[in-house]
Design a protein around this motif. Structure first.
Motif, PDB file in Angstrom:
ATOM      1  N   LEU A 106       0.824  -1.216   0.154  1.00  0.00           N
ATOM      2  CA  LEU A 106       0.036  -0.087  -0.030  1.00  0.00           C
ATOM      3  C   LEU A 106       0.712   1.186  -0.046  1.00  0.00           C
ATOM      4  N   GLY A 107       2.224   1.002  -0.137  1.00  0.00           N
ATOM      5  CA  GLY A 107       3.043   2.157  -0.155  1.00  0.00           C
ATOM      6  C   GLY A 107       3.317   3.137   1.143  1.00  0.00           C
ATOM      7  N   ILE A 108       3.132   1.962   2.241  1.00  0.00           N
ATOM      8  CA  ILE A 108       3.361   2.610   3.641  1.00  0.00           C
ATOM      9  C   ILE A 108       4.925   2.086   4.170  1.00  0.00           C
ATOM     10  N   LYS A 109       5.541   2.895   4.431  1.00  0.00           N
ATOM     11  CA  LYS A 109       6.782   2.418   4.989  1.00  0.00           C
ATOM     12  C   LYS A 109       6.587   1.729   6.419  1.00  0.00           C
ATOM     13  N   PRO A 110       7.067   0.411   6.528  1.00  0.00           N
ATOM     14  CA  PRO A 110       6.725  -0.004   7.959  1.00  0.00           C
ATOM     15  C   PRO A 110       7.911   0.469   8.860  1.00  0.00           C
ATOM     16  N   LEU A 111       7.295   0.656  10.140  1.00  0.00           N
ATOM     17  CA  LEU A 111       8.270   1.190  11.195  1.00  0.00           C
ATOM     18  C   LEU A 111       8.191   0.000  12.284  1.00  0.00           C
ATOM     19  N   ILE A 112       9.031  -0.757  12.421  1.00  0.00           N
ATOM     20  CA  ILE A 112       9.043  -2.161  13.031  1.00  0.00           C
ATOM     21  C   ILE A 112      10.196  -1.580  14.209  1.00  0.00           C
ATOM     22  N   LYS A 113       9.173  -1.481  15.387  1.00  0.00           N
ATOM     23  CA  LYS A 113      10.084  -1.265  16.474  1.00  0.00           C
ATOM     24  C   LYS A 113       9.359  -1.477  17.792  1.00  0.00           C
ATOM     25  N   PRO A 114      10.012  -1.503  18.852  1.00  0.00           N
ATOM     26  CA  PRO A 114       9.402  -1.787  20.237  1.00  0.00           C
ATOM     27  C   PRO A 114       8.272  -0.899  20.596  1.00  0.00           C
ATOM     28  N   ILE A 115       7.201  -1.650  21.231  1.00  0.00           N
ATOM     29  CA  ILE A 115       6.100  -0.555  22.148  1.00  0.00           C
ATOM     30  C   ILE A 115       6.820  -0.258  23.394  1.00  0.00           C
ATOM     31  N   ARG A 116       6.848   1.076  23.609  1.00  0.00           N
ATOM     32  CA  ARG A 116       7.338   1.558  24.624  1.00  0.00           C
ATOM     33  C   ARG A 116       5.903   1.760  25.539  1.00  0.00           C
ATOM     34  N   GLY A 117       5.235   0.476  25.901  1.00  0.00           N
ATOM     35  CA  GLY A 117       3.906   0.143  26.567  1.00  0.00           C
ATOM     36  C   GLY A 117       3.566  -1.108  26.498  1.00  0.00           C
ATOM     37  N   GLY A 118       2.265  -1.237  26.626  1.00  0.00           N
ATOM     38  CA  GLY A 118       1.645  -2.368  26.411  1.00  0.00           C
ATOM     39  C   GLY A 118       0.358  -2.423  25.574  1.00  0.00           C
ATOM     40  N   THR A 119      -0.168  -3.460  25.263  1.00  0.00           N
ATOM     41  CA  THR A 119      -1.607  -3.585  24.614  1.00  0.00           C
ATOM     42  C   THR A 119      -2.063  -4.727  25.056  1.00  0.00           C
ATOM     43  N   ASP A 120      -3.400  -4.919  24.694  1.00  0.00           N
ATOM     44  CA  ASP A 120      -4.000  -6.234  24.941  1.00  0.00           C
ATOM     45  C   ASP A 120      -3.196  -7.297  24.371  1.00  0.00           C
ATOM     46  N   GLY A 121      -2.616  -7.038  23.219  1.00  0.00           N
ATOM     47  CA  GLY A 121      -2.042  -7.967  22.455  1.00  0.00           C
ATOM     48  C   GLY A 121      -0.753  -8.696  23.168  1.00  0.00           C
ATOM     49  N   SER A 122      -0.266  -7.827  24.300  1.00  0.00           N
ATOM     50  CA  SER A 122       1.007  -8.533  24.903  1.00  0.00           C
ATOM     51  C   SER A 122       0.374  -9.566  25.856  1.00  0.00           C
ATOM     52  N   GLN A 123      -0.812  -9.244  26.667  1.00  0.00           N
ATOM     53  CA  GLN A 123      -1.336 -10.426  27.383  1.00  0.00           C
ATOM     54  C   GLN A 123      -1.866 -11.518  26.527  1.00  0.00           C
ATOM     55  N   LEU A 124      -2.635 -11.183  25.384  1.00  0.00           N
ATOM     56  CA  LEU A 124      -3.251 -12.260  24.735  1.00  0.00           C
ATOM     57  C   LEU A 124      -2.165 -13.118  23.995  1.00  0.00           C
ATOM     58  N   SER A 125      -1.087 -12.679  23.815  1.00  0.00           N
ATOM     59  CA  SER A 125       0.023 -13.703  23.060  1.00  0.00           C
ATOM     60  C   SER A 125       0.306 -14.658  24.181  1.00  0.00           C
ATOM     61  N   TYR A 126       0.331 -14.186  25.328  1.00  0.00           N
ATOM     62  CA  TYR A 126       0.799 -15.346  26.364  1.00  0.00           C
ATOM     63  C   TYR A 126      -0.454 -16.221  26.774  1.00  0.00           C
ATOM     64  N   MET A 127      -1.629 -15.840  26.319  1.00  0.00           N
ATOM     65  CA  MET A 127      -2.797 -16.492  26.497  1.00  0.00           C
ATOM     66  C   MET A 127      -2.962 -17.618  25.473  1.00  0.00           C
ATOM     67  N   GLY A 128      -2.142 -17.453  24.230  1.00  0.00           N
ATOM     68  CA  GLY A 128      -2.348 -18.412  23.454  1.00  0.00           C
ATOM     69  C   GLY A 128      -2.827 -17.836  21.956  1.00  0.00           C
TER      70      GLY A 128
END
Length: 409
Positions: free
Chosen positions: A344-366
């Motif tokens: 889509l012509g978007i430059k990906p900015l792959i970097k660490p989150i300086r925080g947390g999201t639901d995803g951090s907990q969900l990843s450990y929930m499977g």
């Protein structure tokens, strides 16, 4: 674009501030106002199996439109807003064709959103921005994410020529107080993996986040009449300052970036008799995270030894962990999102989150769950804003991920 603006504004003008001092789920009754609206909206656009449980967790399904097996993917956002700043009576302002100059949010209170201070604004010259009126937060965190998911599902329903597998949608309460995933039913959701639409600027793609803990330090003192206090009074507030000063001065949020962790003192409540300090502890590196907790324990022990009394009591509780450990074994889910952005012509900015999201907990929930940009900036305060074009691009990324996932099979 107006459709996106209208949808987003309809969400942010509903107050959904969460409350860390509440024991209910959701933590505030007003979160139900938006939750119930979202349920009706998901039904109206044609989603299947739309449900909301007793804790206001919303799930819905977009059926597959291909005849071959495709992994089931999900998209998740939260509908609460941060208690750090008021989310009541949000009055969004629309700045069309932004000219790159100062934006006066509130002339009466002389509140200005300036690119001299917030340099990211200059990325969006010529675009349409939605800002606050300077008296509230905006709520782009994460109502931009909800807008993007609902709009993307609506688009896919209306454009069956775009092929995709089963797509699951999930909206959660109380993410801003660290409980967004606590009662999320991963088994019921039924996705092989998911993406939270909860990042900031366009292009962000994140699969690393802080390891996180909360610490409460209770400092005990003794109150006596100040006129007769010599050798008797113990002022807990003075003692508390010794604890604060014993931690590394430069390891605070305002002095750190990237992978650097920190100790953040976010609350002090004190009187002579008792002072309570509340910290959050953050680090991407697990060993450094453990070392930070150990340092707090050592400071507590050292100070109690110094004052020859159990003046300091420390309570540390882990909150969430770095999702990297759970995502790296399935890195293809990050690769698909990266490929979608590039297409889509978007430059990906792959970097660490300086925080947390639901995803951090969900990843450990499977449920492995990287994070994708939602488009907003300056979350949790009066200077929050979001470019409408970033919301539109996030909608396109969701659709492209769905399409690529189906094509990969």
């Amino acid at each position: 674009m107006q459709h996106i603006i209208d949808r987003f504004i309809s969400y942010v003008t509903i107050d959904t501030e969460s409350d860390p001092n509440s024991n209910t789920t959701p933590s505030t009754k007003k979160q139900w106002d938006l939750a119930n609206k979202l349920v009706e909206e998901l039904k109206a656009i044609g989603m299947n199996d739309v449900t909301i449980d007793d804790n206001a967790y919303i799930m819905a399904t977009l059926p597959s439109n291909v005849d071959h097996d495709v992994p089931t993917i999900g998209f998740i956002s939260h509908f609460d807003t941060s208690p750090d700043f008021t989310g009541a009576n949000v009055k969004p302002q629309i700045i069309r064709d932004y000219n790159g100059k100062d934006i006066v949010l509130n002339p009466e209170k002389d509140i200005v959103l300036s690119p001299d201070y917030f340099e990211d604004l200059l990325q969006y010259k010529g675009q349409t921005l939605i800002t606050t009126d300077g008296t509230t937060l905006l709520g782009a965190d994460d109502k931009a994410g909800i807008t993007e998911i609902v709009t993307a599902m609506e688009y896919l329903i209306n454009h069956p020529e775009i092929k995709h597998g089963i797509i699951k949608v999930g909206f959660t309460p109380d993410e801003e107080i660290g409980r967004g995933a606590h009662k999320f039913d991963v088994k019921k959701f039924g996705a092989d993996w998911a993406y939270t639409m909860d990042g900031s600027q366009i292009g962000e793609l994140e699969y690393e986040n802080f390891n996180a803990a909360g610490a409460t330090i209770t400092v005990k003192g003794k109150i006596v009449h100040p006129g007769y206090a010599k050798g008797k009074m113990i002022n807990s507030m003075y003692y508390a300052s010794e604890f604060i000063n014993a931690l590394p001065n430069l390891e605070k949020p305002e002095h750190t970036e990237g992978y650097e962790g920190f100790f953040h003192l976010y609350s002090i409540e004190g009187k002579v008799e008792e002072t309570v300090l509340k910290y959050i502890i953050r680090d991407h590196d697990k060993d450094k995270f453990e070392a930070r907790k150990a340092l707090m324990e050592k400071v507590t022990l050292d100070l109690n030894t110094k004052f020859e009394s159990e003046v300091f009591d420390l309570d540390i509780k882990d909150q969430y962990y770095n999702m990297k450990e759970k995502v790296e074994p399935v890195m293809h889910i990050v690769d698909i999102a990266e490929e979608a952005m590039k297409a889509l012509g978007i430059k990906p900015l792959i970097k660490p989150i300086r925080g947390g999201t639901d995803g951090s907990q969900l990843s450990y929930m499977g449920l492995p769950c990287p994070n994708i940009f939602a488009g907003g900036h300056n979350f949790h305060g009066r200077y929050e804003y979001v470019p409408v074009e970033s919301i539109q691009k996030a909608v396109e990324v969701i659709c492209k991920i769905a399409e690529l996932t189906a094509l990969k099979q």
